[in-house]
Design a protein around this motif. Sequence first.
Motif, short mmCIF file in Angstrom:
data_model
loop_
_atom_site.label_atom_id
_atom_site.label_comp_id
_atom_site.label_asym_id
_atom_site.label_seq_id
_atom_site.Cartn_x
_atom_site.Cartn_y
_atom_site.Cartn_z
N UNK A 1 12.99 20.93 51.20
CA UNK A 1 14.13 21.70 50.72
C UNK A 1 13.77 22.33 49.37
N UNK A 2 13.97 23.64 49.27
CA UNK A 2 13.62 24.36 48.05
C UNK A 2 14.53 23.95 46.90
N UNK A 3 13.95 23.48 45.79
CA UNK A 3 14.77 23.06 44.64
C UNK A 3 15.43 24.27 43.96
N UNK A 4 16.37 23.96 43.09
CA UNK A 4 17.02 25.01 42.31
C UNK A 4 15.99 25.66 41.38
N UNK A 5 16.10 26.95 41.15
CA UNK A 5 15.13 27.63 40.29
C UNK A 5 15.32 27.26 38.82
N UNK B 1 4.30 24.60 44.13
CA UNK B 1 4.90 25.73 43.42
C UNK B 1 6.30 26.00 43.93
N UNK B 2 7.23 26.11 43.00
CA UNK B 2 8.61 26.50 43.29
C UNK B 2 8.89 27.79 42.52
N UNK B 3 9.23 28.86 43.24
CA UNK B 3 9.41 30.16 42.58
C UNK B 3 10.61 30.89 43.17
N UNK C 1 8.29 27.35 38.54
CA UNK C 1 8.23 25.92 38.25
C UNK C 1 7.11 25.31 39.08
N UNK C 2 6.46 24.30 38.51
CA UNK C 2 5.42 23.55 39.23
C UNK C 2 5.90 22.11 39.31
N UNK C 3 6.21 21.66 40.50
CA UNK C 3 6.77 20.33 40.72
C UNK C 3 5.65 19.31 40.94
N UNK C 4 5.88 18.10 40.42
CA UNK C 4 4.93 17.02 40.63
C UNK C 4 3.96 16.86 39.48
N UNK C 5 3.41 15.66 39.37
CA UNK C 5 2.44 15.35 38.33
C UNK C 5 1.03 15.59 38.85
#
Length: 489
Positions: free
Chosen positions: A196-200, A248-250, A350-354
């Motif tokens: 599920x795509x996170x909020x920007x 990557x979340x964009x 945004x870049x999610x995760x460590x």
Amino acid sequence: MAAALCVLAALPGQAVAAPADEPGGVPVYGMADDAKKVKGTAGSGEAPGIEPGTYTDSIGRGEKRYYRVELDAKASAFISAVAAPEPGSRVKGVGEGLKLALENVDGSACSGSGQPQFSAEGAAYPIADHATRLIGVNDQCQEAGPYLFSVERESPATSDPARWPLEIRFMSEPGLKGGPAAVPSAPGEDTAADDETPAPVTGGAKRQAHGGSGFNDAGSLSRGVWKDRIRPGETRFYRVPVDWGQRLNAAVELGSANSPGEYPPTIYDGLGVTAYNPARGQFDDDPFVSYTADKSAQAALYTPPVEYARRFGFSDNTPCVAGWHYLAVTVSPKLSKYFKSTASLTLRVDVKGKAQAGPRYAGDASAAGFGVSEADKEQAETGRNAADGKSSDTLQLVAYGGIGAGAALILGLAVWTLTARRRAAAAPGGFPAQGAPGGPGTQGEGQSGTVPLRAGHGPDQRYGPTHGPGPGAGPWPGPGQQQPPQQRQ
């Protein structure tokens, strides 16, 4: 040092992207400056060989082009093709594009094929994908030997008859330490990440982005909110460093326009954004959204996690590798009725995760184009594009070399001057330098302060065979000096 500075002054500066709000036509796709020309063949028997690197070619409607590659049994191969029709070219839309394949010379196809297609009705823009040979996959392409890479253009008779420029890139990913036996197993269903795509990203001042005309000059982005401008019918490229364990979340927004009328018409497929992995493999999501002039539009995407073993899962057709991930943002040419020059673009990245440690490669993955370095992160923070990064690295190397050369030059001059003075003082008939002990204008120990004539020479020849008259020297002594004995009255 002056010579070193002259060298630096003669070098070109960093590439500066032209302002996106300048009037003018839509820019064409920017091919790599170091790309080699190659001419693929219609038959496989005479196919030209290509090695890791970048190449340019072209392809006509309905054509199929072959290229030959030599693969070992250790490294995975990623061979991509970018089709770059001229802006304004006619395309049918869905179903038109390229078909990419990698196969053995006996015709056995490898499992990783690509089929980039246009997703917007009637709009020509750059499309790309890759074909792969992955070590550890259960197919017929694990052995070392010759292979064939093919590019086929699937276009109907109503499509633009002009040839499409092609950019082909061959990347070789090193194998793992321990060979194929060390390849991790595919993740199970319980390890599948949330899709599920996170909020920007929201908040924070907008920073200026500099989108490029292709993969080679893509503008760098880091986490945050960025702004740029884009022409109707244009595709602008951006890149984001994404490390192992990250995704990557964009979200890309196109601003509203001043539209006459109370009910402005909706333009379908008005805004699109496509994501690519570091080897230019297209991720499945290729969203194009509708645009209405009296409100903004947003297209969003969320790439899979960068995990080595995910390449063996049935749900992920595009291998996930660490490195620069690309975003291609396209605006329909139909929006020219609302934007005479350019439109405002907002990119929320945004870049999610460590970040995690990557696989244990048996070779240099970074040199092959896979991985994230500190220099990559710095480029992303400053927004420099790919061309700027290469130019900056070159300038830095030349600057270090120039400074070193300048220092060596100064040291060499100093040593030469000291040696020359010592030789002059020690040579027969020579004389010390001005101001040195025993030289003109001084009285050194055991010295008379005069320069005697050499036997057999007149007054104008008293400097010896290797010393001509210097500054302040002449046939007569200077102030405070004695005359030569033979000239005394």
